[in-house]
Design an enzyme around this catalytic site. Structure first.
Site, mmCIF file in Angstrom:
data_model
loop_
_atom_site.group_PDB
_atom_site.id
_atom_site.type_symbol
_atom_site.label_atom_id
_atom_site.label_comp_id
_atom_site.label_asym_id
_atom_site.label_seq_id
_atom_site.Cartn_x
_atom_site.Cartn_y
_atom_site.Cartn_z
ATOM 1 N N SER A 1 -1.264 6.431 -7.563
ATOM 2 C CA SER A 1 -1.367 7.563 -8.337
ATOM 3 C C SER A 1 -0.819 8.112 -9.713
ATOM 4 O O SER A 1 -0.477 8.791 -10.163
ATOM 5 C CB SER A 1 -0.261 8.689 -6.970
ATOM 6 O OG SER A 1 1.490 7.849 -7.372
ATOM 7 N N HIS B 1 -7.947 7.675 -4.897
ATOM 8 C CA HIS B 1 -6.057 8.526 -4.790
ATOM 9 C C HIS B 1 -6.365 9.311 -4.260
ATOM 10 O O HIS B 1 -6.808 10.514 -4.155
ATOM 11 C CB HIS B 1 -6.278 8.804 -6.153
ATOM 12 C CG HIS B 1 -4.392 9.593 -6.499
ATOM 13 N ND1 HIS B 1 -4.831 10.454 -7.185
ATOM 14 C CD2 HIS B 1 -3.798 9.930 -5.370
ATOM 15 C CE1 HIS B 1 -3.089 10.827 -6.412
ATOM 16 N NE2 HIS B 1 -2.535 9.781 -5.544
ATOM 17 N N GLU C 1 -9.154 11.820 -5.769
ATOM 18 C CA GLU C 1 -9.768 11.669 -7.223
ATOM 19 C C GLU C 1 -10.484 9.743 -7.077
ATOM 20 O O GLU C 1 -9.175 9.489 -6.715
ATOM 21 C CB GLU C 1 -8.533 11.890 -8.438
ATOM 22 C CG GLU C 1 -7.898 12.600 -8.590
ATOM 23 C CD GLU C 1 -6.649 12.475 -9.520
ATOM 24 O OE1 GLU C 1 -5.851 12.924 -10.511
ATOM 25 O OE2 GLU C 1 -5.864 11.589 -8.962
ATOM 26 N N ASN D 1 -1.984 14.492 -11.360
ATOM 27 C CA ASN D 1 -0.331 13.953 -11.597
ATOM 28 C C ASN D 1 0.238 14.009 -12.641
ATOM 29 O O ASN D 1 1.205 14.593 -12.854
ATOM 30 C CB ASN D 1 0.292 12.413 -10.852
ATOM 31 C CG ASN D 1 -0.004 12.607 -9.110
ATOM 32 O OD1 ASN D 1 0.394 13.759 -8.777
ATOM 33 N ND2 ASN D 1 -0.496 11.401 -8.659
#
Length: 295
Positions: free
Chosen positions: A123, A144, A156, A194
């Site tokens: 992540s 991800h 992602e 993130n």
């Protein structure tokens, strides 16, 4: 656009919550899923959890019984690395620790066929740096998934500097084949989701730390004031406070900007072992129903 290769068998390394969710989505959409973990009991628990998930899908009318049983049959345990030799794609989903991930890649590369793609579900960590620890940086990519994997629609995709176009095309086709919407991020610390989400959570923790509001006030404020489905502190507990801290540290070290400094209160909670839901205590105490704020 380079031609994408077909993915039939997907190996998932790591039989925790993320790995289990990935194997469920893979199997639901017709791919064979191999689940590997160093802890053999976790492999069995993961397969049992997946069977329970599919049977609940039938009970709630979201899936026909026959389709659910077929999906369950597509998930198999891999009890040695050698069992992963048939995989077209390997997705690493172990804890967010670069040393552990590098060891996984070093070990698994010895059994993979030459054209197999190696992916990480990291992540926040550098895809380029992780790829450099393998024998196939050109066939290495970040895929991800969001948690919980069966519910969240996004994946992602993150290319390392050496990822070739064929690998990217294959990974994109694969992600779309399992019902995900793809967003492409460049290989910078924490990628897109993130990079935005975890500093927001960290700021919520600073708001608590500085006494601007208590846990309930902060979460209610963001749920009703910003229309978030879950407050940031509740979400931090769901993600895991150790994971939140790890991502903030990656951002702070990777971008060298003080705005990414992890909140000291987040550090204290992790030091105490108050990691959120998985530890039964974080910003809420889950030993009570309903859960009680801890501050």
């Amino acid at each position: 656009m380079p031609k994408a290769n077909k993915i039939s068998t997907v190996a998932v390394i790591g039989a925790g919550q993320m790995g289990t969710g990935i194997s469920e989505v893979v199997a639901k959409h017709g791919h064979a899923a191999l689940v590997y973990d160093l802890d053999k009991s976790r492999i069995r628990a993961s397969i049992e959890a997946s069977a329970g998930y599919f049977r609940r899908q039938v009970e709630t009318g979201k899936m026909p019984g026959e389709a659910a049983e077929e999906a369950i049959s597509r998930i198999k345990g891999a009890f040695s690395l050698q069992d992963l030799a048939s995989a077209d794609l390997v997705v690493e989903a172990v804890s967010e620790n670069e040393g552990i991930k590098r060891k996984v890649f070093t070990d698994v590369c010895t059994v993979l066929k030459p054209d197999a793609i190696l992916a990480t579900n990291t992540s926040s960590l550098s895809i380029t740096r992780l790829a450099a620890s393998t024998d196939r940086p050109n066939r290495f990519i970040g895929i991800h998934f969001m948690n919980p994997v069966p519910v969240m629609k996004l994946v992602e995709l993150v290319r390392g500097i050496g990822t070739d176009q064929e690998t990217f095309a294959t990974a994109k086709d694969f992600a779309q084949s399992i019902g995900k919407t793809v967003t492409v991020s460049e290989d910078f610390p924490a990628f897109i989701v993130n990079r935005v989400l975890i500093p927001m959570i960290n700021e919520a923790i600073y708001t608590l730390y500085e006494g601007v509001g208590n846990v309930e006030a902060i979460d209610t404020g963001m749920k009703l004031g910003a229309n978030h489905p879950m407050g940031p502190l509740e979400l931090a507990d769901f993600i895991g406070l150790d994971t939140c801290l790890s991502i903030m540290q990656v951002l702070h070290e990777g971008l060298a900007d003080s705005k990414y400094r992890p909140c000291p209160l987040l550090v204290k909670y992790v030091e105490a072992g108050w990691l959120g839901r998985k530890a039964q205590r974080g910003f809420y105490d889950y030993r009570y129903v309903p859960a009680r704020p801890t501050r």
